[in-house]
Design a protein around this motif. Structure first.
Motif, PDB file in Angstrom:
ATOM      1  N   ALA A  16       7.763  11.714  19.684  1.00  0.00           N
ATOM      2  CA  ALA A  16       8.815  10.667  20.157  1.00  0.00           C
ATOM      3  C   ALA A  16       8.312   9.581  18.590  1.00  0.00           C
ATOM      4  CB  ALA A  16       8.209  10.069  21.681  1.00  0.00           C
ATOM      5  N   LEU A  17       7.417   9.915  18.709  1.00  0.00           N
ATOM      6  CA  LEU A  17       7.502   9.091  17.426  1.00  0.00           C
ATOM      7  C   LEU A  17       7.486   9.242  15.833  1.00  0.00           C
ATOM      8  CD1 LEU A  17       5.696   6.930  16.155  1.00  0.00           C
ATOM      9  CD2 LEU A  17       3.487   7.870  16.025  1.00  0.00           C
ATOM     10  N   VAL A  18       7.973  10.867  15.709  1.00  0.00           N
ATOM     11  CA  VAL A  18       7.951  11.235  15.034  1.00  0.00           C
ATOM     12  C   VAL A  18       9.457  11.248  14.432  1.00  0.00           C
ATOM     13  CG1 VAL A  18       8.664  13.225  13.262  1.00  0.00           C
ATOM     14  CG2 VAL A  18       6.223  13.189  14.549  1.00  0.00           C
ATOM     15  N   LEU A  19      10.173  11.460  16.175  1.00  0.00           N
ATOM     16  CA  LEU A  19      11.791  11.532  15.718  1.00  0.00           C
ATOM     17  C   LEU A  19      11.926  10.067  15.832  1.00  0.00           C
ATOM     18  CD1 LEU A  19      14.292  13.134  16.281  1.00  0.00           C
ATOM     19  CD2 LEU A  19      14.037  12.533  18.878  1.00  0.00           C
ATOM     20  N   LEU A  20      11.716   9.205  16.468  1.00  0.00           N
ATOM     21  CA  LEU A  20      11.853   7.837  16.495  1.00  0.00           C
ATOM     22  C   LEU A  20      12.623   7.302  14.724  1.00  0.00           C
ATOM     23  CD1 LEU A  20      12.643   5.116  17.793  1.00  0.00           C
ATOM     24  CD2 LEU A  20      10.679   4.529  17.738  1.00  0.00           C
ATOM     25  N   VAL A  21      10.590   7.313  14.210  1.00  0.00           N
ATOM     26  CA  VAL A  21      10.662   6.843  12.688  1.00  0.00           C
ATOM     27  C   VAL A  21      11.822   7.368  11.960  1.00  0.00           C
ATOM     28  CG1 VAL A  21       9.740   7.409  10.381  1.00  0.00           C
ATOM     29  CG2 VAL A  21       8.341   6.429  12.789  1.00  0.00           C
ATOM     30  N   ASN A  22      12.132   9.398  11.340  1.00  0.00           N
ATOM     31  CA  ASN A  22      13.171   9.328  11.696  1.00  0.00           C
ATOM     32  C   ASN A  22      14.735   8.787  11.523  1.00  0.00           C
ATOM     33  OD1 ASN A  22      14.591  12.215   9.670  1.00  0.00           O
ATOM     34  ND2 ASN A  22      15.183  11.738  11.448  1.00  0.00           N
ATOM     35  N   ARG A  23      14.809   8.274  12.930  1.00  0.00           N
ATOM     36  CA  ARG A  23      15.678   8.087  13.370  1.00  0.00           C
ATOM     37  C   ARG A  23      16.188   6.556  12.660  1.00  0.00           C
ATOM     38  NH1 ARG A  23      19.284  12.003  13.905  1.00  0.00           N
ATOM     39  NH2 ARG A  23      18.400  13.458  15.523  1.00  0.00           N
ATOM     40  N   PHE A  24      15.227   5.908  12.652  1.00  0.00           N
ATOM     41  CA  PHE A  24      15.092   4.384  12.407  1.00  0.00           C
ATOM     42  C   PHE A  24      15.152   4.617  10.199  1.00  0.00           C
ATOM     43  CE2 PHE A  24      12.430   0.418   9.488  1.00  0.00           C
ATOM     44  CZ  PHE A  24      13.771  -0.222  10.097  1.00  0.00           C
ATOM     45  N   LEU A  25      14.408   5.622   9.744  1.00  0.00           N
ATOM     46  CA  LEU A  25      14.446   5.592   8.581  1.00  0.00           C
ATOM     47  C   LEU A  25      15.840   5.933   7.682  1.00  0.00           C
ATOM     48  CD1 LEU A  25      11.220   7.230   7.020  1.00  0.00           C
ATOM     49  CD2 LEU A  25      12.242   4.753   6.748  1.00  0.00           C
ATOM     50  N   GLN A  26      17.034   6.784   9.038  1.00  0.00           N
ATOM     51  CA  GLN A  26      18.070   7.462   8.738  1.00  0.00           C
ATOM     52  C   GLN A  26      19.260   6.211   8.953  1.00  0.00           C
ATOM     53  OE1 GLN A  26      18.809   9.597  11.808  1.00  0.00           O
ATOM     54  NE2 GLN A  26      20.810  10.701  10.838  1.00  0.00           N
ATOM     55  N   TRP A  27      18.941   6.021  10.066  1.00  0.00           N
ATOM     56  CA  TRP A  27      19.741   4.087  10.074  1.00  0.00           C
ATOM     57  C   TRP A  27      19.863   3.220   9.050  1.00  0.00           C
ATOM     58  CZ3 TRP A  27      19.850  -0.680  11.417  1.00  0.00           C
ATOM     59  CH2 TRP A  27      20.789  -1.430  12.383  1.00  0.00           C
ATOM     60  N   SER A  28      19.011   2.606   9.076  1.00  0.00           N
ATOM     61  CA  SER A  28      18.327   1.852   7.716  1.00  0.00           C
ATOM     62  C   SER A  28      19.127   2.686   6.449  1.00  0.00           C
ATOM     63  CB  SER A  28      17.573   1.380   7.605  1.00  0.00           C
ATOM     64  OG  SER A  28      16.160   2.233   7.248  1.00  0.00           O
ATOM     65  N   SER A  29      18.588   3.807   5.741  1.00  0.00           N
ATOM     66  CA  SER A  29      19.336   3.726   4.731  1.00  0.00           C
ATOM     67  C   SER A  29      21.048   3.941   4.694  1.00  0.00           C
ATOM     68  CB  SER A  29      18.908   5.217   4.418  1.00  0.00           C
ATOM     69  OG  SER A  29      17.245   5.048   4.083  1.00  0.00           O
ATOM     70  N   ALA A  30      21.219   4.328   5.289  1.00  0.00           N
ATOM     71  CA  ALA A  30      23.109   3.850   6.171  1.00  0.00           C
ATOM     72  C   ALA A  30      23.123   2.445   5.934  1.00  0.00           C
ATOM     73  CB  ALA A  30      22.888   4.554   6.986  1.00  0.00           C
ATOM     74  N   VAL A  31      22.379   1.558   6.270  1.00  0.00           N
ATOM     75  CA  VAL A  31      23.074  -0.168   6.800  1.00  0.00           C
ATOM     76  C   VAL A  31      22.398  -0.761   4.754  1.00  0.00           C
ATOM     77  CG1 VAL A  31      22.035  -2.526   6.965  1.00  0.00           C
ATOM     78  CG2 VAL A  31      22.335   0.035   8.450  1.00  0.00           C
ATOM     79  N   ILE A  32      21.818  -0.027   4.398  1.00  0.00           N
ATOM     80  CA  ILE A  32      21.630   0.315   2.524  1.00  0.00           C
ATOM     81  C   ILE A  32      22.744   0.058   1.888  1.00  0.00           C
ATOM     82  CG2 ILE A  32      20.301   0.073   0.796  1.00  0.00           C
ATOM     83  CD1 ILE A  32      17.748  -0.206   2.887  1.00  0.00           C
ATOM     84  N   VAL A  33      23.234   2.091   2.412  1.00  0.00           N
ATOM     85  CA  VAL A  33      23.911   2.024   1.526  1.00  0.00           C
ATOM     86  C   VAL A  33      26.027   1.180   1.933  1.00  0.00           C
ATOM     87  CG1 VAL A  33      26.297   3.654   0.890  1.00  0.00           C
ATOM     88  CG2 VAL A  33      23.599   4.209   1.242  1.00  0.00           C
ATOM     89  N   VAL A  34      25.735   0.803   3.237  1.00  0.00           N
ATOM     90  CA  VAL A  34      26.951  -0.195   3.768  1.00  0.00           C
ATOM     91  C   VAL A  34      26.775  -1.333   2.653  1.00  0.00           C
ATOM     92  CG1 VAL A  34      28.096  -1.692   5.144  1.00  0.00           C
ATOM     93  CG2 VAL A  34      27.637   0.834   5.856  1.00  0.00           C
ATOM     94  N   GLY A  35      25.693  -1.183   2.655  1.00  0.00           N
ATOM     95  CA  GLY A  35      25.237  -3.665   1.993  1.00  0.00           C
ATOM     96  C   GLY A  35      25.590  -2.684   0.521  1.00  0.00           C
ATOM     97  N   LEU A  36      24.997  -1.896  -0.462  1.00  0.00           N
ATOM     98  CA  LEU A  36      25.380  -1.863  -1.401  1.00  0.00           C
ATOM     99  C   LEU A  36      26.929  -1.785  -1.871  1.00  0.00           C
ATOM    100  CD1 LEU A  36      22.275  -0.194  -2.367  1.00  0.00           C
ATOM    101  CD2 LEU A  36      23.053  -2.292  -3.480  1.00  0.00           C
TER     102      LEU A  36
ATOM    103  N   LEU B 220      19.126  15.495   7.814  1.00  0.00           N
ATOM    104  CA  LEU B 220      19.211  17.146   8.270  1.00  0.00           C
ATOM    105  C   LEU B 220      18.109  16.705   8.889  1.00  0.00           C
ATOM    106  CD1 LEU B 220      20.747  19.259   7.079  1.00  0.00           C
ATOM    107  CD2 LEU B 220      19.073  19.223   5.171  1.00  0.00           C
ATOM    108  N   MET B 221      17.518  15.657   8.543  1.00  0.00           N
ATOM    109  CA  MET B 221      15.557  16.549   9.224  1.00  0.00           C
ATOM    110  C   MET B 221      15.805  15.844  10.826  1.00  0.00           C
ATOM    111  SD  MET B 221      12.765  16.829   7.357  1.00  0.00           S
ATOM    112  CE  MET B 221      11.711  15.257   8.089  1.00  0.00           C
ATOM    113  N   GLY B 222      17.305  14.862  11.143  1.00  0.00           N
ATOM    114  CA  GLY B 222      16.486  14.947  12.559  1.00  0.00           C
ATOM    115  C   GLY B 222      17.863  16.215  13.316  1.00  0.00           C
ATOM    116  N   ILE B 223      18.950  16.659  12.542  1.00  0.00           N
ATOM    117  CA  ILE B 223      19.061  18.480  13.138  1.00  0.00           C
ATOM    118  C   ILE B 223      18.581  18.712  13.261  1.00  0.00           C
ATOM    119  CG2 ILE B 223      20.480  20.076  12.514  1.00  0.00           C
ATOM    120  CD1 ILE B 223      21.929  19.209  10.882  1.00  0.00           C
TER     121      ILE B 223
END
Length: 181
Positions: free
Chosen positions: A8-28, A128-131
């Motif tokens: 659960a921790l590994v999955l949660l960290v991956n999902r947070f990094l995935q989502w926050s990276s997308a948010v940064i791309v939206v901002g830029l 990709l890691m999320g899959i």
């Protein structure tokens, strides 16, 4: 079997990094569009990044409610992994053509363009890691903890021993061998 805390921790960290990276791309990308720096593929990247923020939200729930939602999350990840890969190729094409980052969109600093390109790649990578992690989590949650019951066959009458069984005693050979004849 319940999902382990490590899974659960590994999955949660991956999902947070995935989502926050997308948010940064939206901002830029929004910054580029707001400044009027419309490149060849800026609108595509903005649409993919914005919709990802919404479609990545069920992934945060899947680790707490495993089951059918895992298939939905894996399907979203497969689709968006391709979309993010295309976005990365577009960004690399726009910003790295002839090693000149001052290409389209013109007017933005190279560091912002390269940051956007890097976070597009990170979003692709974490998707990709999320899959794989979602599939791993699904497998961990659906393992059975009990072993199947052994199959007991009805004993054959001719092999039973004891009074009235009709078979040879347990210490006698079942079939006479050639050296006993």
């Amino acid at each position: 079997m319940r999902q382990s805390k490590l899974t659960a921790l590994v999955l949660l960290v991956n999902r947070f990094l995935q989502w926050s990276s997308a948010v940064i791309v939206v901002g830029l990308t929004s910054y580029f569009l707001h400044k009027g720096l419309r490149g060849q593929h800026s609108k595509y990247i903005e649409i993919i990044a914005t919709t990802s923020i919404v479609f990545f939200l069920p992934a945060f729930i899947s680790m707490f409610i495993p089951g059918e939602i895992s298939f939905l999350v894996m399907a979203i990840d497969v689709i968006y992994s391709y979309l993010w890969l295309i976005a990365f190729v577009f960004a690399a094409e726009d910003y790295n053509w002839h090693h000149n980052c001052r290409n389209i969109p013109s007017g933005a600093t190279c560091s912002k363009k390269y940051a956007q390109e890097a976070f597009i790649f990170l979003t692709f990578f974490f998707t990709l890691m999320g899959i794989g992690l979602e599939f791993w989590s699904y497998r961990v949650n659906n393992r059975t903890t009990t072993t199947p019951a052994p199959i007991h066959e009805k004993p054959r009458r001719d092999l039973e021993t004891g009074p009235g069984a009709g078979g040879p005693p347990l210490d006698a050979p079942a079939e006479p061998t050639a050296h006993h004849l």
